[in-house]
Structure formats: structure tokens, C-alpha cells
Design an enzyme around this catalytic site. Structure first.
Site, short mmCIF file in Angstrom:
data_model
loop_
_atom_site.label_atom_id
_atom_site.label_comp_id
_atom_site.label_asym_id
_atom_site.label_seq_id
_atom_site.Cartn_x
_atom_site.Cartn_y
_atom_site.Cartn_z
N GLY A 119 -30.89 5.31 43.12
CA GLY A 119 -30.17 4.79 41.91
C GLY A 119 -29.04 5.84 41.13
O GLY A 119 -29.25 5.86 39.93
N GLY A 149 -26.07 6.12 40.91
CA GLY A 149 -24.49 5.62 40.63
C GLY A 149 -24.32 4.84 39.16
O GLY A 149 -23.33 4.62 38.67
N ASP A 194 -30.48 -1.73 48.98
CA ASP A 194 -31.34 -2.11 48.04
C ASP A 194 -32.63 -1.37 48.56
O ASP A 194 -33.07 -1.35 49.78
CB ASP A 194 -31.74 -3.86 48.52
CG ASP A 194 -32.76 -4.20 47.17
OD1 ASP A 194 -33.72 -3.51 46.96
OD2 ASP A 194 -32.59 -5.45 47.21
N SER A 232 -42.60 6.91 33.08
CA SER A 232 -42.08 6.38 31.61
C SER A 232 -43.11 6.59 30.92
O SER A 232 -44.39 6.56 31.29
CB SER A 232 -41.66 4.81 31.90
OG SER A 232 -41.52 4.28 30.67
N TYR A 276 -44.26 -3.55 35.29
CA TYR A 276 -43.55 -2.20 35.08
C TYR A 276 -44.40 -0.70 34.55
O TYR A 276 -44.63 -0.07 35.35
CB TYR A 276 -42.41 -2.21 34.12
CG TYR A 276 -41.75 -0.96 33.84
CD1 TYR A 276 -40.77 -0.69 34.92
CD2 TYR A 276 -41.57 -0.49 32.53
CE1 TYR A 276 -39.79 0.69 34.37
CE2 TYR A 276 -40.92 0.49 32.35
CZ TYR A 276 -40.02 1.09 33.44
OH TYR A 276 -39.31 2.25 33.07
N THR A 318 -47.68 -1.05 34.92
CA THR A 318 -48.67 -0.44 36.17
C THR A 318 -48.15 0.32 37.17
O THR A 318 -48.89 1.16 37.49
CB THR A 318 -49.07 -2.18 36.61
OG1 THR A 318 -49.78 -2.75 35.45
CG2 THR A 318 -49.87 -1.73 37.58
N ALA A 319 -46.75 -0.07 37.45
CA ALA A 319 -46.17 0.80 38.35
C ALA A 319 -45.91 2.32 37.78
O ALA A 319 -46.38 3.22 38.68
CB ALA A 319 -44.78 0.33 38.73
#
Length: 254
Positions: free
Chosen positions: A17, A19, A66, A145, A158, A160-161
């Protein structure tokens, strides 16, 4: 740029990610240190690469893919290593914090949130570690995060990840420390990227969040770059298995 990390010059750096959002600032920051940067993203980043080449005199290597397509992601990492040398620094930055409620989540959506926010991180680490072992060491920075530390609602897949990213970081740091591979996490606070401003920032929400910060300035993507460079550099050579929080003082660790 207020600091120069001399050992990052000519290092091969791979950013997911890289860019857009925080990732674009990371690409810019590593290029400013003289590193060789490769990055992946779903959207075409040719214009951004043009901008970076004009600014730094060197063009980052962009490979469109991806990250939930694991063979494509690992193939991109192999391509970057062939072009710029074995990956010495991996930055797992790409993520998606799409808002959702628990009761609306189905299996497909759950699998997608974990695929983009956790699974891709693990398999990027796996591929990078194989090359780092042969090279005698390396540094991995996984973006987490503070959302899960705060117990935020609105995106349980999110959070949880992100909790999983911290656990994975600690386990990999333990497993591969003997190979001189350092694995750390960065947990940013609410960074006001263009996407955040467009989709979720309101005056009321920002005011409430700033009230929780010790430092009353809002976080910008530039505020995350220095911490990432520090963890990538040998300046932090005895730091591993840690989660560095950069949030203006919302949560506390220790």
C-alpha cells in the site's frame, strides 16, 4: 526530514500500500533516506511514481496487485528482490478499516477483513523472512492500530485483525530473533489521511478524539514516517517484538 538514518541508504525496502495514504508518505520517506523502494497497491500509481522520481531523482518500483491474492503478493516480493536486491526492510502497511456492525457480518465479509488486514501480513512476513535469513538479518514493521486498544466499536473485524497483528509480531520476533530478524509493530492513532477526511472525519468526531489525546494536534501521515524509519534502521537494533504507539497520547503501554 529532521533525521538521517545512514544505514538505510541503498537498503531494499518493500511496502504494501505504498502509493496512497500513510504508505505514500512512507515511500517518500524511505526514498529521502536513499533506500531502494518497491511497493504494491491495487490502483495504478504511475503518477505518484513520476512525482517521486522528480523529487528524489530515483523511481520507486511499483507492482500492481491485490494483497489478498497471496501468490501475486509473494510474486511481487520476488520481483522486487530480483530488481533491487534481497528485501532488507518489509513494511506491512496496507489495510482496510471499512465500517461495519457485528450483526451484519457474514462469512464472506469476515474472511475478507482478515485476508486484507491480517492474512496478507503473515504471508508477506513469511516470504521476506526466507530471504532475510539468507542475508543474515532484516527488519519487519507491521502496522497495527490503537483501535483495538481503545475497544472501539464500528469495525470489529478490523480491530480483531489488528490485535492479531500484535500477537503475530511478538511470535515472529521470538522465532526469528536468532536469525537477527527484528519484527516490530506500529500502532498509529487517528491519522487524518485524505480517505479519513473524506469518509469519517467530522468536526464533532475530531474534537472528541483530540480531547482524548495528551497532545492536542491532529495526527498527519508525516507523523508516522519517523517512527517507521527508526524501527527499520539499525539505530533500533535491540528493539524487537514491540508495539510502538504513535497516537498523540490516547492509550498508554507498559
Amino acid at each position: 526530514m529532521t533525521a538521517t538514518f545512514h544505514d538505510l541508504k541503498d537498503k531494499s525496502v518493500f511496502i504494501t500500500g505504498g502509493g496512497s495514504g500513510i504508505g505514500a508518505y512512507l515511500t517518500d520517506g524511505f526514498l529521502a533516506q536513499g533506500a531502494k523502494v518497491a511497493f504494491v497497491g491495487r490502483s495504478d500509481a504511475s503518477a505518484f511514481c513520476d512525482e517521486m522520481e522528480e523529487k528524489h531523482g530515483v523511481r520507486p518500483l511499483f507492482i500492481q496487485c491485490d494483497i489478498t491474492d497471496i501468490p501475486a503478493l509473494q510474486g511481487a516480493m520476488d520481483q522486487a528482490a530480483a530488481a533491487q536486491g534481497p528485501i532488507a526492510v518489509l513494511v506491512n502497511n496496507a489495510a482496510n478499516d471499512k465500517r461495519h456492525t457485528t450483526l451484519e457480518v457474514d462469512e464472506d465479509f469476515w474472511d475478507w477483513t482478515q485476508a486484507v488486514n491480517l492474512k496478507a501480513y503473515f504471508f508477506a512476513c513469511q516470504r521476506a523472512i526466507a530471504g532475510m535469513k539468507d542475508a543474515g538479518g532484516g527488519a519487519i514493521i507491521n502496522f497495527s492500530s490503537i483501535s483495538y486498544m481503545m475497544g472501539n466499536d464500528g469495525y470489529p473485524g478490523y480491530t480483531t485483525a489488528n490485535a492479531g497483528i500484535t500477537g503475530m509480531t511478538r511470535s515472529l520476533a521470538r522465532e526469528f530473533g536468532p536469525d537477527k530478524i527484528r519484527v516490530n509493530a506500529i500502532a498509529p492513532g487517528w491519522v487524518l489521511t485524505d480517505k479519513q477526511k473524506e469518509m469519517w472525519v467530522t468536526p464533532e468526531a475530531l474534537e472528541a478524539h483530540l480531547e482524548r489525546q495528551c497532545l492536542k494536534d491532529s495526527l498527519s501521515p508525516e507523523d508516522i514516517v519517523g517512527a517507521t524509519l527508526f524501527l527499520a534502521s539499525d539505530v533500533s537494533k535491540m528493539m524487537t517484538g514491540q508495539a510502538m504507539v504513535v497516537d498523540g497520547g490516547v492509550v498508554v503501554t507498559g
